[in-house]
Scaffold this active site. Structure first.
Site, PDB file in Angstrom:
ATOM      1  N   SER A  94      32.767 -32.380  -4.952  1.00 18.18           N
ATOM      2  CA  SER A  94      32.066 -32.119  -6.206  1.00 18.18           C
ATOM      3  C   SER A  94      31.352 -30.788  -6.288  1.00 18.18           C
ATOM      4  O   SER A  94      30.782 -30.465  -7.340  1.00 18.18           O
ATOM      5  CB  SER A  94      31.095 -33.256  -6.496  1.00 18.18           C
ATOM      6  OG  SER A  94      31.827 -34.383  -6.897  1.00 18.18           O
ATOM      7  N   TYR A 190      25.096 -39.624 -13.296  1.00 12.61           N
ATOM      8  CA  TYR A 190      26.220 -38.855 -12.762  1.00 12.61           C
ATOM      9  C   TYR A 190      27.539 -39.554 -13.066  1.00 12.61           C
ATOM     10  O   TYR A 190      27.706 -40.729 -12.757  1.00 12.61           O
ATOM     11  CB  TYR A 190      26.052 -38.696 -11.249  1.00 12.61           C
ATOM     12  CG  TYR A 190      26.824 -37.535 -10.728  1.00 12.61           C
ATOM     13  CD1 TYR A 190      26.217 -36.317 -10.512  1.00 12.61           C
ATOM     14  CD2 TYR A 190      28.178 -37.658 -10.480  1.00 12.61           C
ATOM     15  CE1 TYR A 190      26.946 -35.243 -10.047  1.00 12.61           C
ATOM     16  CE2 TYR A 190      28.909 -36.598 -10.028  1.00 12.61           C
ATOM     17  CZ  TYR A 190      28.290 -35.387  -9.808  1.00 12.61           C
ATOM     18  OH  TYR A 190      29.014 -34.326  -9.365  1.00 12.61           O
ATOM     19  N   ASN A 192      31.855 -38.598 -13.035  1.00 10.75           N
ATOM     20  CA  ASN A 192      32.950 -37.650 -12.888  1.00 10.75           C
ATOM     21  C   ASN A 192      33.808 -37.548 -14.142  1.00 10.75           C
ATOM     22  O   ASN A 192      34.491 -36.547 -14.344  1.00 10.75           O
ATOM     23  CB  ASN A 192      33.803 -38.060 -11.691  1.00 10.75           C
ATOM     24  CG  ASN A 192      33.042 -37.913 -10.396  1.00 10.75           C
ATOM     25  OD1 ASN A 192      32.760 -36.814  -9.955  1.00 10.75           O
ATOM     26  ND2 ASN A 192      32.674 -39.028  -9.793  1.00 10.75           N
TER      27      ASN A 192
END
Length: 407
Positions: A94, A190, A192
């Site tokens: 990440s 958070y 993705n």
């Protein structure tokens, strides 16, 4: 993936900002050590990290004065696969987000995108409630989208048992088939999927691939010869091998569907470095090495890659923990936290076999990178001994970057 460091994760987590801030604070650093003492301590802590179970460790620390310190340690059983060096390529997980956010902000500076653009403008009909989710929300994780890495469809790719071409559009589709976590802009979480959407926007806005954008806008201009967006399992140079425990040695806390990695068996581990990281997409598919990423960090934070206005937008942070408004923060693809040794900026990443952290100071004059070549212990919090050794090493690296080693 980990709760101690950020990766292409599937579960709630502590970010690197929280982990380092806590571990550095507990370490009570002193300033009165010499560079030589600091280097020896770093080497000792790296050896202790390997003794605790890390197959390999790479670290590079540049305090802005003199020559960078490079640390390399590896377990004896890994040497038949590869002799680890400080210049080896490895998967960045990440940390990819910082580079992808940089691409977005370059296009903002050129007038091709605006941070207030709704995702619906660029991806019509692809994101539910897309008129209410802006590019800024995607970049700073306030869009409310479900994390695609938690969907069972990704499991075969994560463990290397399935090879399929995961595009930004496909990853986005997996994420948005789930209900959103909250209304856009109301919370921080958070995900993705936010960056899968950003990847699709970048490709739509430019008409070119993410791999070409990284190459043409960042890697080539900065001379980053070991930095590229991975589109398959191929490496371009010598690389650090990454390992996970094999099924027989996987801790019981790890769910059954993540216990059987594809790859060559070795000493109770599986070499996962031949597995395709493409499922990480714009959220985690970058490959680089410590020297390249230091050059990128310096160029970014010193204003070489972005005009002042866009760099300020990147650094505009939100609290990671709403209960700590003055605590660690997340900006546009970048994290920050204050420690007794100094305030750092950067990101971390995790993808099977590779747990990475890259930090710098506000001006980019100081940089540090750490690789630990195994990751699932952090993802599922299964190894307190390894966690303690990793935090001790990370604390020392952070303080060494600021010229304030632990003693």
């Amino acid at each position: 993936m980990s709760r101690t460091f950020f990766v292409v994760r599937r579960r709630p987590h502590r970010t690197v900002a929280l982990a380092l801030a806590a571990s550095v604070a507990m370490a009570s650093p002193a300033v009165a050590s010499t560079t030589g003492d600091n280097t020896e301590q770093l080497r000792r802590l790296a050896r202790e990290l390997v003794a605790a179970g890390a197959p390999g460790v790479i670290a590079r620390i540049d305090d802005g004065h003199g020559h960078p310190v490079e640390i390399v340690e590896q377990a004896p059983w890994t040497r038949q696969d590869h002799l680890l060096t400080a210049t080896d390529e490895y998967r960045m997980g990440s940390n990819t987000k910082t580079m992808v956010a940089t691409l977005v902000l370059q296009l903002v500076a050129e007038g091709k995108l605006t941070l207030s653009d709704p995702v619906e403008k660029w991806l019509p009909g692809k994101v539910p409630n897309g008129k209410a989710i802006t590019l800024r929300m995607l970049l700073n994780h306030t869009g409310g989208l479900f994390d695609y890495t938690e969907d069972p469809a990704l499991r075969p790719s994560i463990v290397g048992r399935e090879r399929q071409r995961w595009t930004s559009a496909k990853l986005l589709a997996v994420g948005v088939k789930h209900d959103p976590l909250f209304a856009p802009g109301t919370k921080w979480s958070y995900s993705n999927t936010n960056y899968a959407a950003i990847g699709a926007v970048l490709e739509r806005a430019t008409g070119t691939s993410l791999a070409n954008l990284v190459r043409d806008r960042i890697a080539r201009p900065l001379g980053l010869n070991h930095t590229y967006y991975a589109t398959d399992s191929t490496w371009r140079g010598p690389y650090a091998h990454g390992y996970e425990r094999d099924a027989a040695h996987m801790p019981p806390e790890v769910p059954v569907w993540f216990r059987n990695f594809a790859g060559t068996r070795r000493h109770g581990h599986v070499d996962v470095s031949g597995n395709d990281p493409g499922w990480g997409g714009a959220a985690g598919a970058m490959v680089s090495n410590a020297q390249d990423w230091a050059r990128f960090s310096t160029a970014l934070m010193s204003g070489k890659l972005l005009p002042a206005a866009q760099l300020a937008q990147m650094r505009a942070t939100l609290p990671i923990d709403a209960r700590q408004p003055d605590g660690p923060g997340y900006g546009l693809g970048i994290q920050t936290a204050a420690t007794p040794c100094g305030t750092f900026w950067g990101h971390d990443g995790g993808i099977p076999g590779y747990l990475t952290t890259n930090i710098t100071d506000r001006a980019g004059g100081r940089t540090a990178s750490v690789l630990v070549s195994t990751e699932f212990w952090a993802e599922f919090e299964t190894d307190p001994k390894l966690a303690k050794a990793t935090q001790a090493f990370q604390s020392a690296v952070t303080c060494a970057m600021f010229g304030k080693p632990l003693v």
